[in-house]
Design an enzyme around this catalytic site. Structure first.
Site, PDB file in Angstrom:
ATOM      1  N   GLY A 136      41.390  -3.016  -2.928  1.00  0.00           N
ATOM      2  CA  GLY A 136      42.618  -2.559  -2.104  1.00  0.00           C
ATOM      3  C   GLY A 136      43.183  -3.832  -1.297  1.00  0.00           C
ATOM      4  O   GLY A 136      43.897  -4.574  -1.944  1.00  0.00           O
ATOM      5  N   GLY A 189      39.600  12.466   2.201  1.00  0.00           N
ATOM      6  CA  GLY A 189      40.641  12.082   1.427  1.00  0.00           C
ATOM      7  C   GLY A 189      40.324  10.576   0.957  1.00  0.00           C
ATOM      8  O   GLY A 189      41.133   9.777   0.444  1.00  0.00           O
ATOM      9  N   LYS A 207      37.021  -2.975 -11.683  1.00  0.00           N
ATOM     10  CA  LYS A 207      37.308  -3.883 -10.953  1.00  0.00           C
ATOM     11  C   LYS A 207      36.220  -5.167 -11.280  1.00  0.00           C
ATOM     12  O   LYS A 207      36.778  -6.200 -11.232  1.00  0.00           O
ATOM     13  CB  LYS A 207      36.954  -3.577  -9.551  1.00  0.00           C
ATOM     14  CG  LYS A 207      38.003  -2.519  -8.914  1.00  0.00           C
ATOM     15  CD  LYS A 207      37.510  -1.865  -7.553  1.00  0.00           C
ATOM     16  CE  LYS A 207      38.486  -0.706  -7.259  1.00  0.00           C
ATOM     17  NZ  LYS A 207      37.815  -0.035  -6.147  1.00  0.00           N
TER      18      LYS A 207
HETATM   19  N1  HSE Z   1      38.876   4.944  -5.167  1.00  0.00           N
HETATM   20  C1  HSE Z   1      38.477   3.673  -4.624  1.00  0.00           C
HETATM   21  C2  HSE Z   1      37.470   3.451  -3.825  1.00  0.00           C
HETATM   22  C3  HSE Z   1      39.799   3.140  -4.346  1.00  0.00           C
HETATM   23  O1  HSE Z   1      37.007   4.641  -3.290  1.00  0.00           O
HETATM   24  O2  HSE Z   1      37.096   2.553  -3.409  1.00  0.00           O
HETATM   25  C4  HSE Z   1      40.787   2.654  -5.710  1.00  0.00           C
HETATM   26  O3  HSE Z   1      40.203   1.859  -6.618  1.00  0.00           O
END
Ligand code: HSE
Length: 433
Positions: A136, A189, A207
């Site tokens: 992120g 969320g 990732k």
């Molecule tokens: N869903 C991922 C997380 C974020 O919970 O880190 C997007 O890759």
């Protein structure tokens, strides 16, 4: 003199796409001062133009046809935030072939088909930027690409899925069971309504593939890494781990084996010492430890998901693209062939946590220890609580460094013994940094 305009086609106006639009507007003046360009989104492609949204979609910019973005000759840069693999692949490929630079936050796309896309980018002389695809808002891609360029990367170890970290934190600190903690993550969320890729480890694995490929200059295939999720992590093991001085985290481990040049890549729930810095990373936060041969250890911490943090990374890529829009070189991924192959998981070595539910009668522990001994696996410590039910007792063994394949084989033998109830629980113990 007015600043030159960089015309941007935005594909996708979901959480992140809307954040990019909102935050470019919010910081337009600052961005113009810093980049020398006026960054203007001139077209936005969405699947459903009538959907209610928290950020208002400017009707004059909207299309439901992705091809319009690609075919618009005035657009310099496509920002791909539609997710998924097949449509996104076509969009990125067509954009590059039309001479446009691309920014994407799509980790699954790059992990599964990055090798093809970067080859197309190389051929077309147009770059792909992907800071938002990993962790992120944490600027880990540019860090590895640019700031650590003078280093052999020795290891990258990280907590790179916020949803899993939230769930494990709540199980640890509030004593919640897995289903309750997952429900909470969904309500807040953090987890998707279909959280499969988060909890089965594959979001983190995508990732990890990107980070490993970038760190080692060769594309690591998704089917050659080992991935386990957190679906089977139990409160019992979190409790025993705590008694032993450890915290359970979903860790992505990427490691260079100096002598062979092999690259170890795996994602697994793992025990790390309570006083290790990664054990203090809680809730939805991500953290990544990078060890370089010149720099030593570095740590990156921040929000691994969410509208604003992720759009911060996308905007950084847009700014980079604006600075290099005239350049015709660079694909965004440099292959150099200095390192070898992915290490087969059977050969990867660590310490382990093993819990078995065994009949409580004389000789059982000796039989388990015999199997371990015969496989050349040392025992570091053993605990068995006294307050167990009459017939079966949990036995927790901390095992010495051993290859995963050997340990797995020994555990299969133990699981087949008549005195064992339930599948044994085997977790890695990481000694990182
Ligand atoms: N869903 C991922 C997380 C974020 O919970 O880190 C997007 O890759």
């Amino acid at each position: 003199m007015s600043a030159p305009i960089l015309k941007i086609g935005l594909a996708g106006f979901g959480n992140v796409g809307a954040g990019v639009f909102k935050n470019i507007e919010k910081n337009r003046h600052l961005l113009q001062e810093r980049t020398g360009h006026n960054l203007v989104i001139t077209r936005i492609a969405v699947r459903d133009a009538s959907k209610a949204r928290t950020v208002e979609l400017p009707p004059e910019l909207v299309t439901t046809n992705l091809d319009e973005l690609v075919q618009d000759e005035e657009i310099d840069l496509i920002v791909e935030l539609i997710g998924g693999i097949d449509r996104a692949f076509e969009l990125v490929k067509d954009s590059l072939e039309s001479g446009k630079a691309v920014v994407t936050g799509n980790k699954a796309l790059l992990a599964e088909r990055g090798q093809e896309l970067f080859a197309i980018a190389e051929k077309c002389g147009r770059p792909i930027y992907y800071e938002a695809a990993v962790a992120g808002g944490i600027p880990i891609i540019k860090t590895v690409q640019e700031s650590l360029i003078g280093n052999h990367i020795q290891s990258v170890v990280g907590i790179i899925n916020g949803t899993c970290n939230y769930i494990l934190t709540r199980m640890t600190e509030a004593g919640l069971g897995y289903p309750e903690a997952l429900g909470e993550a969904q309500q807040l969320g953090y987890a998707e309504s279909d959280p499969t890729l988060d909890v089965n480890g594959w979001d983190a694995a995508h990732k990890a593939v990107i980070l490993a490929s970038l760190s080692y200059g060769c594309w690591v295939p998704c089917d050659q890494i080992h991935v386990e999720g957190i679906e089977n992590v139990q409160r019992t093991d979190i409790g025993f781990a705590d008694k032993l001085g450890y915290t359970i985290k979903l860790l992505a481990v990427i490691q260079l084996h100096d002598e062979s040049g092999d690259i170890e890549v795996r994602v697994q729930p793992s025990l790390i010492a309570n006083d290790h810095i990664l054990a203090s990373v809680k809730g939805v936060y991500n953290a990544i430890l990078v060890q370089g041969d010149v720099v030593g250890q570095t740590l990156f911490y921040g929000s691994g998901a969410g509208q604003d943090p992720t759009s911060s990374s996308v905007i950084a890529d847009i700014a980079d693209a604006s600075a290099r829009i005239e350049s015709r070189d660079g694909s965004g991924f440099v292959t150099h062939g200095l390192y070898g192959n992915p290490l087969p998981i059977e050969q990867s070595v660590s310490k382990y946590y093993l819990r078995v539910e065994a009949e409580d009668r004389p000789g059982v522990l000796a039989r388990i220890a015999t199997v371990l001994g015969e496989n050349d696996i040392g025992i570091l410590s053993v605990i068995q609580p006294e307050d167990h039910d009459k017939e079966y007792a949990p036995i927790v063994l901390m095992l010495h460094y051993a290859p995963f394949g050997v340990v797995r084989e020994a555990i299969n033998q133990i699981a087949g013994m008549d005195c064992i109830r339930e599948e044994p629980v085997l977790l890695r113990v990481e000694n990182v940094g």
